[in-house]
Design an enzyme around this catalytic site. Structure first.
Site, mmCIF file in Angstrom:
data_model
loop_
_atom_site.group_PDB
_atom_site.id
_atom_site.type_symbol
_atom_site.label_atom_id
_atom_site.label_comp_id
_atom_site.label_asym_id
_atom_site.label_seq_id
_atom_site.Cartn_x
_atom_site.Cartn_y
_atom_site.Cartn_z
ATOM 1 N N ASP A 1 71.689 22.591 119.893
ATOM 2 C CA ASP A 1 71.253 21.236 120.262
ATOM 3 C C ASP A 1 69.879 21.341 120.927
ATOM 4 O O ASP A 1 69.467 22.424 121.368
ATOM 5 C CB ASP A 1 72.246 20.568 121.231
ATOM 6 C CG ASP A 1 71.842 19.130 121.572
ATOM 7 O OD1 ASP A 1 71.448 18.375 120.662
ATOM 8 O OD2 ASP A 1 71.890 18.750 122.764
ATOM 9 N N SER A 2 69.194 20.204 121.017
ATOM 10 C CA SER A 2 67.909 20.170 121.705
ATOM 11 C C SER A 2 68.089 20.433 123.203
ATOM 12 O O SER A 2 67.119 20.761 123.886
ATOM 13 C CB SER A 2 67.258 18.804 121.503
ATOM 14 O OG SER A 2 68.131 17.801 121.983
ATOM 15 N N GLY B 1 64.437 13.376 119.982
ATOM 16 C CA GLY B 1 64.593 12.031 119.399
ATOM 17 C C GLY B 1 63.326 11.235 119.250
ATOM 18 O O GLY B 1 63.271 10.288 118.467
ATOM 19 N N CYS C 1 73.521 18.175 116.952
ATOM 20 C CA CYS C 1 72.434 17.287 117.351
ATOM 21 C C CYS C 1 72.193 16.355 116.173
ATOM 22 O O CYS C 1 71.918 16.823 115.060
ATOM 23 C CB CYS C 1 71.189 18.131 117.638
ATOM 24 S SG CYS C 1 69.691 17.177 117.922
ATOM 25 N N GLU D 1 69.886 14.031 130.589
ATOM 26 C CA GLU D 1 69.313 15.355 130.897
ATOM 27 C C GLU D 1 68.952 15.467 132.386
ATOM 28 O O GLU D 1 68.970 16.537 132.954
ATOM 29 C CB GLU D 1 68.061 15.618 130.045
ATOM 30 C CG GLU D 1 68.350 15.940 128.584
ATOM 31 C CD GLU D 1 68.717 17.410 128.321
ATOM 32 O OE1 GLU D 1 68.091 18.302 128.902
ATOM 33 O OE2 GLU D 1 69.645 17.644 127.523
ATOM 34 N N CYS E 1 74.598 10.300 119.088
ATOM 35 C CA CYS E 1 73.785 11.313 119.775
ATOM 36 C C CYS E 1 74.761 12.081 120.653
ATOM 37 O O CYS E 1 75.567 11.472 121.368
ATOM 38 C CB CYS E 1 72.705 10.639 120.621
ATOM 39 S SG CYS E 1 71.841 11.814 121.706
ATOM 40 N N HIS F 1 74.435 13.596 123.304
ATOM 41 C CA HIS F 1 74.281 13.420 124.754
ATOM 42 C C HIS F 1 75.090 12.210 125.262
ATOM 43 O O HIS F 1 75.409 12.138 126.451
ATOM 44 C CB HIS F 1 72.816 13.168 125.117
ATOM 45 C CG HIS F 1 71.961 14.397 125.163
ATOM 46 N ND1 HIS F 1 71.623 15.102 124.043
ATOM 47 C CD2 HIS F 1 71.370 15.030 126.219
ATOM 48 C CE1 HIS F 1 70.838 16.121 124.400
ATOM 49 N NE2 HIS F 1 70.683 16.100 125.702
HETATM 50 N N1 DGL Z 1 71.649 15.349 121.349
HETATM 51 C C1 DGL Z 1 70.729 15.037 120.346
HETATM 52 C C2 DGL Z 1 71.241 14.122 119.273
HETATM 53 O O1 DGL Z 1 72.432 14.140 119.019
HETATM 54 C C3 DGL Z 1 69.269 14.934 120.610
HETATM 55 C C4 DGL Z 1 68.736 14.191 121.694
HETATM 56 C C5 DGL Z 1 67.245 14.389 121.825
HETATM 57 O O2 DGL Z 1 66.829 15.527 121.934
HETATM 58 O O3 DGL Z 1 66.539 13.390 121.789
HETATM 59 O O4 DGL Z 1 70.494 13.416 118.648
#
Ligand code: DGL
Length: 280
Positions: free
Chosen positions: A17-18, A50, A80, A165, A199, A201
């Site tokens: 993931d990012s 994103g 991600c 984050e 997402c 997150h």
């Molecule tokens: N968790 C990620 C996703 O599912 C990326 C979020 C990001 O880095 O902007 O898109």
């Protein structure tokens, strides 16, 4: 894609993931498939993905996945949505097929879109995701393939990843952005009865979302969905399953500060972790 180290010995399943978001998926995968070894990589130094262009997300994702293959993974899950939307297809079609032995990547969008049409009763679905995922239209395109009659509405929530984050997902400041984006999405159709947290997150915001959502709306997060599909995939693809080592070991890497990762990862993963640094 060029690998400096190639080996056909079994290795851990990679989860990428990012940042921290992929840990919400990882947690469910480990719950369902505890026997495997796993290597988690968070590109915390370059989060968020994103808001970045197609080319940048592809380049960052390819670089990280290449490192994961070199560290022994044969199968990497892009946990991600942004990387799944913007990099997965190119890596699957252009990069990994050229390698002399099996290296595979799987994403999180397809498993979600295969299921979502079975959950909605009204046929109106809302997608909450990053700007990049929304702009890629991946959810709209994929859902049409499986459920042509379902109508899909989207809302980009660019502030939600930074809130998560930075550990602000429970704060009053988060209320404003959660309400704003829910309102923008739900006002596109009064018949929306299912929302996808597109997402990885966003599950951290689930308590806030429940607080502001009408009770008849079903919220889908991806952890369990992806874990189910992975279990099924490994059963059907024995040629890949034999390349996944099974000692129940978990290794974590971050491209940013190890101390920060160790401190925050527990919030997502539910356990304390001790991670290593990966220099890109
Ligand atoms: N968790 C990620 C996703 O599912 C990326 C979020 C990001 O880095 O902007 O898109």
């Amino acid at each position: 894609m060029h690998l400096n180290h190639i080996s056909d010995t079994p290795g851990p399943i990679g989860i990428f993931d990012s940042g921290y978001g992929g840990l919400t998926v990882f947690k469910e995968i480990v719950r369902q498939l505890p026997q495997y070894d796993y290597l988690y990589l968070g590109d915390n130094a370059r989060v968020p993905y994103g808001i970045r262009s197609f080319d940048t997300v592809y380049r960052y994702t390819l670089e990280c996945v290449t490192h994961m293959f070199e560290m022994g993974c044969h199968l990497v899950i892009l946990a991600c949505n942004t990387a799944s939307a913007k990099a997965l297809r190119t890596i699957q079609e252009r990069d990994t097929p050229k390698l002399p032995i099996i290296y595979k990547t799987l994403g999180v969008i397809r498993p979600t879109t295969e299921l979502v049409g079975k959950v909605t009763r009204s046929g109106h679905i809302g997608i909450l995701a990053t700007t990049g995922t929304v702009a890629s239209q991946s959810y709209i395109i994929e859902i049409k393939k499986f459920f042509p009659d379902v109508q899909v509405f989207q809302e980009a929530c660019p502030m939600w990843v930074p809130l998560v984050e930075n550990n602000e997902f429970g704060s009053e400041g988060a209320d404003y952005f959660v309400q704003k984006h829910l309102h923008n999405l739900l006002s596109q159709s009064p018949d929306i009865d299912t929302l996808v947290l597109g997402c990885t997150h966003y599950p951290l915001l689930i308590h806030k979302l429940m607080q502001f959502l009408p009770p008849h709306i079903t919220l889908l997060s991806q952890g369990e969905i992806v874990a189910d599909r992975l279990a099924d995939y490994l059963q059907r693809h024995t040629e890949i399953e034999v390349l996944c080592s099974k000692n129940g070991q978990h290794t974590f890497y971050t491209t940013e500060s190890v101390e920060d990762f160790n401190q925050k990862a527990g919030i997502y993963y539910g356990k304390t972790v001790s991670c290593r640094h990966l220099a890109l």
